[in-house]
Design a protein around this motif. Sequence first.
Motif, PDB file in Angstrom:
ATOM      1  N   TYR A   1       2.718  12.197  -2.576  1.00  0.00           N
ATOM      2  CA  TYR A   1       2.801  12.759  -1.236  1.00  0.00           C
ATOM      3  C   TYR A   1       3.122  11.600  -0.294  1.00  0.00           C
ATOM      4  O   TYR A   1       2.375  10.627  -0.232  1.00  0.00           O
ATOM      5  CB  TYR A   1       1.478  13.418  -0.838  1.00  0.00           C
ATOM      6  CG  TYR A   1       1.574  14.170   0.465  1.00  0.00           C
ATOM      7  CD1 TYR A   1       2.096  15.458   0.485  1.00  0.00           C
ATOM      8  CD2 TYR A   1       1.165  13.590   1.645  1.00  0.00           C
ATOM      9  CE1 TYR A   1       2.204  16.151   1.675  1.00  0.00           C
ATOM     10  CE2 TYR A   1       1.261  14.276   2.843  1.00  0.00           C
ATOM     11  CZ  TYR A   1       1.781  15.561   2.855  1.00  0.00           C
ATOM     12  OH  TYR A   1       1.890  16.243   4.040  1.00  0.00           O
ATOM     13  N   PRO A   2       4.242  11.669   0.424  1.00  0.00           N
ATOM     14  CA  PRO A   2       4.596  10.548   1.299  1.00  0.00           C
ATOM     15  C   PRO A   2       3.607  10.393   2.454  1.00  0.00           C
ATOM     16  O   PRO A   2       3.067  11.369   2.954  1.00  0.00           O
ATOM     17  CB  PRO A   2       5.987  10.921   1.814  1.00  0.00           C
ATOM     18  CG  PRO A   2       6.194  12.344   1.501  1.00  0.00           C
ATOM     19  CD  PRO A   2       5.200  12.748   0.465  1.00  0.00           C
ATOM     20  N   ASP A   3       3.400   9.150   2.848  1.00  0.00           N
ATOM     21  CA  ASP A   3       2.556   8.863   3.992  1.00  0.00           C
ATOM     22  C   ASP A   3       3.391   8.104   5.029  1.00  0.00           C
ATOM     23  O   ASP A   3       4.593   7.954   4.873  1.00  0.00           O
ATOM     24  CB  ASP A   3       1.316   8.070   3.578  1.00  0.00           C
ATOM     25  CG  ASP A   3       1.642   6.738   2.926  1.00  0.00           C
ATOM     26  OD1 ASP A   3       2.807   6.281   2.992  1.00  0.00           O
ATOM     27  OD2 ASP A   3       0.724   6.132   2.352  1.00  0.00           O
ATOM     28  N   GLN A   4       2.739   7.647   6.066  1.00  0.00           N
ATOM     29  CA  GLN A   4       3.462   6.966   7.146  1.00  0.00           C
ATOM     30  C   GLN A   4       4.232   5.750   6.625  1.00  0.00           C
ATOM     31  O   GLN A   4       5.356   5.505   7.045  1.00  0.00           O
ATOM     32  CB  GLN A   4       2.503   6.539   8.255  1.00  0.00           C
ATOM     33  CG  GLN A   4       3.233   5.801   9.370  1.00  0.00           C
ATOM     34  CD  GLN A   4       2.354   5.522  10.564  1.00  0.00           C
ATOM     35  OE1 GLN A   4       1.440   6.275  10.846  1.00  0.00           O
ATOM     36  NE2 GLN A   4       2.637   4.449  11.255  1.00  0.00           N
ATOM     37  N   GLU A   5       3.654   5.019   5.713  1.00  0.00           N
ATOM     38  CA  GLU A   5       4.340   3.840   5.173  1.00  0.00           C
ATOM     39  C   GLU A   5       5.637   4.230   4.471  1.00  0.00           C
ATOM     40  O   GLU A   5       6.628   3.518   4.544  1.00  0.00           O
ATOM     41  CB  GLU A   5       3.419   3.065   4.231  1.00  0.00           C
ATOM     42  CG  GLU A   5       2.225   2.437   4.936  1.00  0.00           C
ATOM     43  CD  GLU A   5       2.618   1.584   6.143  1.00  0.00           C
ATOM     44  OE1 GLU A   5       3.531   0.744   6.016  1.00  0.00           O
ATOM     45  OE2 GLU A   5       2.019   1.773   7.213  1.00  0.00           O
ATOM     46  N   THR A   6       5.646   5.371   3.804  1.00  0.00           N
ATOM     47  CA  THR A   6       6.852   5.869   3.158  1.00  0.00           C
ATOM     48  C   THR A   6       7.928   6.122   4.211  1.00  0.00           C
ATOM     49  O   THR A   6       9.077   5.699   4.059  1.00  0.00           O
ATOM     50  CB  THR A   6       6.568   7.181   2.394  1.00  0.00           C
ATOM     51  OG1 THR A   6       5.471   6.985   1.516  1.00  0.00           O
ATOM     52  CG2 THR A   6       7.782   7.641   1.621  1.00  0.00           C
ATOM     53  N   CYS A   7       7.559   6.793   5.286  1.00  0.00           N
ATOM     54  CA  CYS A   7       8.514   7.126   6.350  1.00  0.00           C
ATOM     55  C   CYS A   7       9.049   5.872   7.043  1.00  0.00           C
ATOM     56  O   CYS A   7      10.239   5.781   7.355  1.00  0.00           O
ATOM     57  CB  CYS A   7       7.862   8.038   7.382  1.00  0.00           C
ATOM     58  SG  CYS A   7       7.256   9.596   6.699  1.00  0.00           S
ATOM     59  N   LEU A   8       8.154   4.913   7.277  1.00  0.00           N
ATOM     60  CA  LEU A   8       8.539   3.717   8.020  1.00  0.00           C
ATOM     61  C   LEU A   8       9.434   2.766   7.227  1.00  0.00           C
ATOM     62  O   LEU A   8       9.977   1.818   7.791  1.00  0.00           O
ATOM     63  CB  LEU A   8       7.296   2.984   8.527  1.00  0.00           C
ATOM     64  CG  LEU A   8       6.495   3.747   9.589  1.00  0.00           C
ATOM     65  CD1 LEU A   8       5.241   2.967   9.973  1.00  0.00           C
ATOM     66  CD2 LEU A   8       7.338   4.057  10.811  1.00  0.00           C
ATOM     67  N   LYS A   9       9.621   3.032   5.949  1.00  0.00           N
ATOM     68  CA  LYS A   9      10.576   2.230   5.180  1.00  0.00           C
ATOM     69  C   LYS A   9      11.993   2.436   5.702  1.00  0.00           C
ATOM     70  O   LYS A   9      12.818   1.535   5.636  1.00  0.00           O
ATOM     71  CB  LYS A   9      10.510   2.589   3.697  1.00  0.00           C
ATOM     72  CG  LYS A   9       9.252   2.119   3.019  1.00  0.00           C
ATOM     73  CD  LYS A   9       9.221   2.568   1.577  1.00  0.00           C
ATOM     74  CE  LYS A   9       7.904   2.172   0.921  1.00  0.00           C
ATOM     75  NZ  LYS A   9       7.799   2.700  -0.434  1.00  0.00           N
TER      76      LYS A   9
END
Length: 115
Positions: free
Chosen positions: A53-61
């Motif tokens: 499940y993606p989290d904020q760190e995933t999105c901020l990449k």
Amino acid sequence: MKKTASLLVVLAALFTMSSTFSAEAPKFGADRHVAHGMACASCHGPDGKSPEYPDQETCLKCHQKDALIEKTKAIGPVNPHKAPHNGECTLCHLQHEAPVNYCAECHPQFKFNPN
């Protein structure tokens, strides 16, 4: 690896086909990612049988926080990307479902469009 690649191709095809069957179908974030050539593994990791499940760190990449704040600075009364308790992208941007104005759950006067 071959099974994962096959699964990703099938999922990408399904996302593409689902958006072509109905011109009225909403464009979810996942549809936009696929349209830009991203594979499901980009956000959900390489294990198609047990996706992350993606989290904020995933999105901020890919989505830089400062750029998002600048892009949405005219949204008011508070910029949703600079709110004091902002922090998890997927609270509003669900990707596989219609987006939600999470802020309005406590602040009904904040009429953000999280698309």
